[in-house]
Design a protein around this motif. Structure first.
Motif: not given
Lengths: 125, 596
Positions: B285-286, B297-301, B307-308, B334-335
């Motif tokens: 867990l982060v 994460l924001k840029e990738a919506w 955790q993603i 990771v992607k």
């Protein structure tokens, strides 16, 4: 009567040399330079074997093979796939084809395979 | 004055005074018998006047020490006086120690001979006790005040005519004040603040004004401040119990502030790192993610769930890392959205931390993809003319079979060999490009290994000619799980090498055997062999053993064959290796998992 072999490849030089070698082995040769062209030939008469390049413009060799194998009339015709990229996972073994040969072809092996597949088709027919 | 009055009046007044005073008075003869006592004395002694008169003082209140004093006064004629002298009533010990201010004055006749003693005493027990407890508590407070860790100072505010606070004077400071500021009590008490700290008023805080408010309103304040003259940080409480006066207690927090500053400074490294930094606990867990993570994460919506960012198998990765000692790491791709990251996952065992650094490799991936595509297309395009060249050559040979002169036949053969070489080179380059891009993908099919070996051996036999006989004797009925094309490639590579590096020999042997769920395939040659030092490097990229120009045979390549073979075998979960003796030949072997 000589067996009829349809050779499909978009490269004119390959088509020419394969035709010459195949004819020298006493087969009757028909050629097509595209998947569409190959399928058109099937409407008129059925060859005894088809040598099919995997990568063709338009309808690919893979797709042509699939169409033929799904058709009751043509499904027993042996297909020998030829490809320059056989090891590439994108050109993985097409489950319908009888045999695969990697380019550049070895002509002795090529003729052996054709003879073998024709014989096998005759037995099952 | 009294002497002038009549004797009777004087005696009356004296008697009146004697009777009405709180002081206990007694008149004793020279043998210490009571002659006269006042009421206060009687009361204090616990006896009636009549019980006392005529009795000896030390019969009633025996006390050897006091008796000596009485005797001394009588014998020397000199008066004595005591303040708060302790006395324990021998007959009434329950009264405890009592305290007395008393005096004993000898009464003399005209010949200066002592005839009696005037005894005057006041009990000060209560006073004494109060005083003592006061002294004790005072001392206690003073000790407390001086042993305080915090600095303390008491001041008087100075106001101008308009009632504006303009300065203050130090009235009291404690030991901690001296220690913290380095200013001594003697030099500071009574001095004005502006004298003690001439530079303090120049900085951006109005000390006098702030304290002026406290002294005026009695409102307590607490604050943290940098005090420039000492180059220190303080937490300060100021309060007032009396208008115009105020006290301060303060503590040096410089080291705390510096620690906080240092921590903030250190924290800024991961925080403002443009690359993603995360920490996770042992369950995956982060527990920390820096700004870059949230920006990505924001840029990738993808919202705010860090955790993603992690691979789904993070739990397994952590387990593997924890089995290793000290600092260990793995790299995982990771992607995230449409971006690619190389995650470097570290286990810092001593701190019990899993730390992850994410490096954006999207651009590299794009370039790699383009490169892969290019290689794929290029190899296809290169092989297409090669295919017709090879076929035409074979056609020519067929046509002029028997009619060609032998020289022509030899040249045909040479061209054929060169075409095969070119084909190998193209294939090898394509494979290496895939290995480097991690794209050497292995399909898993059930393969009858004997059949595959026979096929490949047959093909290789055809290409190498009849100089070497490829013999496959030790067979196994095993089925393996793997990629037939790739395994065929490994086998062909080993066979061609075996032929190539044993020019004097006439055979190459293949064998297969089962062991512990694996099938081991060996290719043995009877050639030059390989020196021990060179064996390790064999499977490295571009490595080639060059036995000499003469041996640079038909199938020489870029030195990629064993490197590619090793990668293929490893991707299957197998091992590759060799045994070799110089002059005796080499046996290359590789293992593959059985598949039943």
């Amino acid at each position: 009567m000589n067996k009829k072999i349809l050779i499909v490849d978009d490269d004119e030089a390959i088509l020419e040399v394969l035709s010459a070698i195949t004819e020298m082995a006493d087969y009757t040769v028909q050629t097509a330079t595209s998947g569409e062209g190959a399928l058109a030939i099937f409407k008129n008469e059925l060859p005894d074997l088809i040598v099919l390049d995997m990568l063709l413009p338009g309808i690919s060799g893979k797709q042509v093979c699939e169409i033929l194998k799904k058709d009751l009339k043509t499904k027993k015709i042996p297909v020998v796939m030829i490809s320059a990229n056989l090891k590439d996972e994108d050109f993985r073994r097409e489950p319908w084809a009888e045999e695969f040969l990697e380019k550049p072809l070895d002509m002795d092996k090529y003729l052996k395979v054709i003879a073998r597949e024709l014989a096998r088709a005759e037995v099952t027919a | 004055m009294l002497k002038r009055k009549s004797g009777i009046t004087e005696r009356k007044i004296l008697a009146l005074l004697m009777e009405n005073t709180e002081t206990q008075l007694a008149y004793l003869d020279k043998d210490f018998n009571f002659i006269k006592v006042n009421s206060a004395y009687a009361k204090g002694s616990g006896h009636k006047k009549t019980e006392l008169i005529g009795k000896n003082h030390f019969d009633l209140f025996p006390d050897k020490e006091n008796q000596k004093i009485f005797e001394k006064v009588r014998d020397t004629g000199k008066a004595v006086k005591f303040l708060a002298k302790p006395f324990v009533f021998p007959l009434e010990p329950e009264r405890g120690t009592t305290y007395w201010d008393w005096s004993l004055t000898p009464i003399k006749d005209d010949e200066k001979k002592v005839i009696g003693l005037a005894f005057s005493l006041t009990e000060v027990t209560n006073y004494k006790r109060t005083e003592e407890s006061l002294r004790r508590s005072e001392r206690k407070y003073y000790m407390l005040f001086d042993s305080m860790v915090d600095g303390f100072a008491y001041h008087k505010m100075i106001y101008d005519e308009q009632g504006k606070s303009i300065d203050y004077v130090y009235l009291e400071i404690n030991a901690a004040f001296e220690k913290i500021t380095g200013k001594k009590r003697k030099t500071i008490l009574g001095k004005r603040m502006t004298e003690v700290w001439p530079n303090a008023t120049k900085v951006d805080f109005d000390w006098i004004g702030e304290y002026g408010e406290v002294a005026k309103t009695g409102k307590r304040i607490k604050f943290e401040r940098y005090f420039e003259p000492l180059n220190k940080w303080f937490t300060i409480t100021a309060y007032s119990t009396k208008k115009g006066y105020f006290a301060t207690t303060f503590r040096d927090i410089t080291s705390r502030i510096n620690t906080v500053k240092k921590l903030k400074h250190l924290a800024s490294f991961p925080r403002f790192n443009p690359e993603a930094v995360l920490e996770v606990d042992y369950t995956g867990l982060v527990t920390y993610a820096n700004a870059a993570v949230y920006k990505i994460l924001k840029e990738a919506w993808l919202g705010k769930n860090a955790q993603i960012f992690l691979p789904s198998n993070i739990g397994e990765i952590i387990k593997t890392l924890r089995k290793r000692k000290g600092v260990s790491s793995v790299i995982q791709e990771v992607k995230v959205g449409d971006k690619y990251f190389d995650l470097k996952i570290y286990h810092l065992a001593k701190m019990g931390i899993i730390r992850i650094y994410g490096h954006d490799i999207t651009n590299r991936k794009k370039i790699e993809q383009q490169k892969d595509e290019f290689f794929s297309i290029a190899s296809h395009e290169l092989k297409t003319p090669l295919t017709s060249i090879k076929a035409f050559l074979q056609l020519i040979r067929k046509i002029c079979k028997g009619e060609c002169n032998p020289q022509m036949g030899h040249y045909h053969e040479r061209v054929g060999v060169q075409i095969d070489k070119l084909t190998h080179l193209i294939n090898d380059l394509l494979d290496v490009s895939k290995i480097q891009g991690g794209k050497l993908i292995i399909t898993k099919e059930k393969i009858k290994i004997d059949k595959l070996i026979e096929e490949v051996a047959g093909d290789v036999q055809m290409t190498v000619g009849s100089g070497h006989k490829i013999i496959f004797e030790k067979k196994t009925e095993a089925t393996i799980l793997g990629d037939p094309y790739r395994i065929g490639q490994v086998l062909a590579n080993l066979l061609v090498n075996a032929v190539e590096y044993s020019p004097e020999a006439d055979r190459v042997e293949i064998s297969a055997k089962r062991k512990d769920g694996m099938v081991i395939i060996s290719v043995r040659d009877f050639g030059v062999g390989i020196e021990k030092e060179k064996q390790k490097q064999l499977f490295e990229r571009f490595y080639q053993i060059k036995p000499g120009r003469d041996y640079l045979g038909k199938f020489s390549s870029l030195g990629l064959g064993l490197f590619i073979s090793a990668q293929i075998v490893r991707n299957h979960g197998g091992k590759i290796g060799l045994k070799s003796k110089v002059g005796k030949g080499s046996t290359f072997y590789f293992s593959l998992p059985e598949g039943n």
